[in-house]
Scaffold this motif. Sequence first.
Motif, PDB file in Angstrom:
ATOM      1  N   GLU A 193      16.705  13.841  21.174  1.00 57.07           N
ATOM      2  CA  GLU A 193      17.506  14.211  20.016  1.00 57.07           C
ATOM      3  C   GLU A 193      17.318  13.160  18.924  1.00 57.07           C
ATOM      4  OE1 GLU A 193      20.123  16.746  17.987  1.00 57.07           O
ATOM      5  OE2 GLU A 193      19.217  17.000  19.973  1.00 57.07           O
ATOM      6  N   PRO A 194      16.990  13.562  17.674  1.00 55.49           N
ATOM      7  CA  PRO A 194      16.915  12.578  16.576  1.00 55.49           C
ATOM      8  C   PRO A 194      18.276  11.926  16.357  1.00 55.49           C
ATOM      9  CG  PRO A 194      15.876  14.653  15.943  1.00 55.49           C
ATOM     10  CD  PRO A 194      16.583  14.901  17.233  1.00 55.49           C
ATOM     11  N   ASP A 195      18.292  10.574  16.369  1.00 59.58           N
ATOM     12  CA  ASP A 195      19.568   9.865  16.259  1.00 59.58           C
ATOM     13  C   ASP A 195      19.571   8.783  15.186  1.00 59.58           C
ATOM     14  OD1 ASP A 195      17.859   8.090  17.529  1.00 59.58           O
ATOM     15  OD2 ASP A 195      19.459   7.197  18.745  1.00 59.58           O
ATOM     16  N   ALA A 196      18.439   8.559  14.479  1.00 59.37           N
ATOM     17  CA  ALA A 196      18.408   7.512  13.456  1.00 59.37           C
ATOM     18  C   ALA A 196      17.304   7.801  12.458  1.00 59.37           C
ATOM     19  CB  ALA A 196      18.215   6.137  14.084  1.00 59.37           C
ATOM     20  N   LEU A 197      17.512   7.313  11.215  1.00 63.57           N
ATOM     21  CA  LEU A 197      16.508   7.392  10.160  1.00 63.57           C
ATOM     22  C   LEU A 197      16.277   5.991   9.603  1.00 63.57           C
ATOM     23  CD1 LEU A 197      17.191  10.487   7.860  1.00 63.57           C
ATOM     24  CD2 LEU A 197      15.327  10.153   9.457  1.00 63.57           C
ATOM     25  N   LEU A 198      15.018   5.654   9.392  1.00 62.89           N
ATOM     26  CA  LEU A 198      14.642   4.385   8.772  1.00 62.89           C
ATOM     27  C   LEU A 198      13.899   4.719   7.485  1.00 62.89           C
ATOM     28  CD1 LEU A 198      14.895   1.346   9.656  1.00 62.89           C
ATOM     29  CD2 LEU A 198      12.491   1.484  10.271  1.00 62.89           C
ATOM     30  N   ILE A 199      14.461   4.295   6.349  1.00 64.25           N
ATOM     31  CA  ILE A 199      13.849   4.567   5.043  1.00 64.25           C
ATOM     32  C   ILE A 199      13.356   3.245   4.473  1.00 64.25           C
ATOM     33  CG2 ILE A 199      14.186   5.506   2.736  1.00 64.25           C
ATOM     34  CD1 ILE A 199      16.411   7.235   3.839  1.00 64.25           C
ATOM     35  N   ILE A 200      12.041   3.142   4.252  1.00 63.13           N
ATOM     36  CA  ILE A 200      11.419   1.917   3.757  1.00 63.13           C
ATOM     37  C   ILE A 200      10.844   2.208   2.379  1.00 63.13           C
ATOM     38  CG2 ILE A 200       9.720   0.112   4.230  1.00 63.13           C
ATOM     39  CD1 ILE A 200       9.745   1.068   7.172  1.00 63.13           C
ATOM     40  N   ALA A 201      11.336   1.501   1.365  1.00 56.47           N
ATOM     41  CA  ALA A 201      10.796   1.631   0.010  1.00 56.47           C
ATOM     42  C   ALA A 201       9.590   0.713  -0.135  1.00 56.47           C
ATOM     43  CB  ALA A 201      11.863   1.285  -1.023  1.00 56.47           C
ATOM     44  N   LEU A 202       8.517   1.230  -0.721  1.00 57.24           N
ATOM     45  CA  LEU A 202       7.278   0.460  -0.883  1.00 57.24           C
ATOM     46  C   LEU A 202       7.056   0.129  -2.353  1.00 57.24           C
ATOM     47  CD1 LEU A 202       4.971   2.483   1.532  1.00 57.24           C
ATOM     48  CD2 LEU A 202       6.238   0.404   2.027  1.00 57.24           C
ATOM     49  N   PRO A 203       6.441  -1.001  -2.666  1.00 60.51           N
ATOM     50  CA  PRO A 203       5.872  -1.988  -1.738  1.00 60.51           C
ATOM     51  C   PRO A 203       6.812  -3.136  -1.394  1.00 60.51           C
ATOM     52  CG  PRO A 203       5.123  -2.450  -3.955  1.00 60.51           C
ATOM     53  CD  PRO A 203       6.022  -1.262  -4.065  1.00 60.51           C
ATOM     54  N   ASP A 204       7.955  -3.262  -2.073  1.00 63.01           N
ATOM     55  CA  ASP A 204       8.797  -4.462  -1.941  1.00 63.01           C
ATOM     56  C   ASP A 204      10.111  -4.214  -1.217  1.00 63.01           C
ATOM     57  OD1 ASP A 204       6.915  -5.916  -3.473  1.00 63.01           O
ATOM     58  OD2 ASP A 204       7.792  -5.137  -5.327  1.00 63.01           O
ATOM     59  N   GLY A 205      10.288  -3.053  -0.612  1.00 66.30           N
ATOM     60  CA  GLY A 205      11.543  -2.789   0.055  1.00 66.30           C
ATOM     61  C   GLY A 205      12.569  -2.214  -0.909  1.00 66.30           C
ATOM     62  N   PRO A 206      13.826  -2.130  -0.509  1.00 67.61           N
ATOM     63  CA  PRO A 206      14.428  -2.555   0.766  1.00 67.61           C
ATOM     64  C   PRO A 206      14.245  -1.527   1.878  1.00 67.61           C
ATOM     65  CG  PRO A 206      16.121  -1.658  -0.669  1.00 67.61           C
ATOM     66  CD  PRO A 206      14.844  -1.616  -1.447  1.00 67.61           C
ATOM     67  N   THR A 207      14.775  -1.871   3.057  1.00 67.69           N
ATOM     68  CA  THR A 207      14.698  -1.005   4.228  1.00 67.69           C
ATOM     69  C   THR A 207      16.117  -0.663   4.669  1.00 67.69           C
ATOM     70  OG1 THR A 207      12.632  -2.028   4.935  1.00 67.69           O
ATOM     71  CG2 THR A 207      13.865  -0.812   6.591  1.00 67.69           C
TER      72      THR A 207
END
Length: 359
Positions: A193-207
């Motif tokens: 079951e999907p339980d988390a999302l990680l969103i990473i902005a490029l190139p300098d973040g944030p995460t």
Amino acid sequence: MGGKRKDFASTTDVQGTEEGGEQKVKKKKKEKLAADGLLPSTIKNKEKRSAVHAKLKHQKRLEKRKRAKARDAAEQRALELGEEPPPRKIPRTIENTRELDETICKPDDEELYAANDADEFSSILKQDRTPKILITTCRFNSTRGPAFISDLLSVIPNAHYFKRGTYDLKKIVEYAENKEFTSVIVVHTNRREPDALLIIALPDGPTAHFKLSKLLLRKDIKNHGNPTSHKPELVLNNFTTRLGHRIGRLIQSLFPQDPNFRGRRVVTFHNQRDFVFFRHHRYIFETKESKQAASSGKKSKDNNDEKSEQKLIARLQECGPRFTLKLISLQHGTFDSKGGEYEWVHKPEMDTSRRRFFL
């Protein structure tokens, strides 16, 4: 600062005295009911207890109806006399009794607007760069993970799916930077079951790391609609603090800033009590005719006295998916599990008060 503390202390004292008075009144009512033998918790017989409980509930309903009728009559009387109606009482909710937060954004905050022009998302939000999203999974994928990703691909324009394989996340981030992606979304699954999302902005973040819950895929939504390829409109609600403003701009950077209104697609991120509810709809405006009988004179045999009024009605059709996000952490730069610095981390000791919100 001292004056503000005094004002806040005085308001809290007033609220405390009001709550104390209400509690005393409730306590006296309970004591009276207990003395008369009408308090359900003091009755041991189950049938009698349920009967007394139903009787008390009926009495409360009648009292509430009487108060509503008296309020409506007072408002009608004031309107007839040309006076202002008495102000209605505002119910106490968790939202309007929220704890005071110094980081709440104000519309005349010049420092905030200056920071917006220099943050990591300004180039995308000013339309200097077009959003390009890479979506991948964790290493141990599940059956509902790809189904959720296919729904995300239909929601976010210019999004591309890449299989994770055995690659480290840092290698994927480097690859995405070389291919001129603006963000990376990682769908984490646990127990199929999907339980988390990680969103990473490029190139300098944030995460940003979000906990994902209450997932409902498009195929599981009754009478769901099928979205088109038009660029959607984006609605962000109640991101009021500095942290919430930053999270809102991170979400905003995933979508193009020139929506195609002809497609009538709306993507909504609604923040309530630090839970971000995601919804995806299509809307349409319709004119509906409603016939009303003329009030003057007697009713004729023909229907000539009926007047037809046209009303403009908006209808919504949910396209899905439907899920809820809860912010766990916000990290400086791109993903780094060992040496990364965190802007904000949710800790269990932060949940001591129900009226304290961070977004």
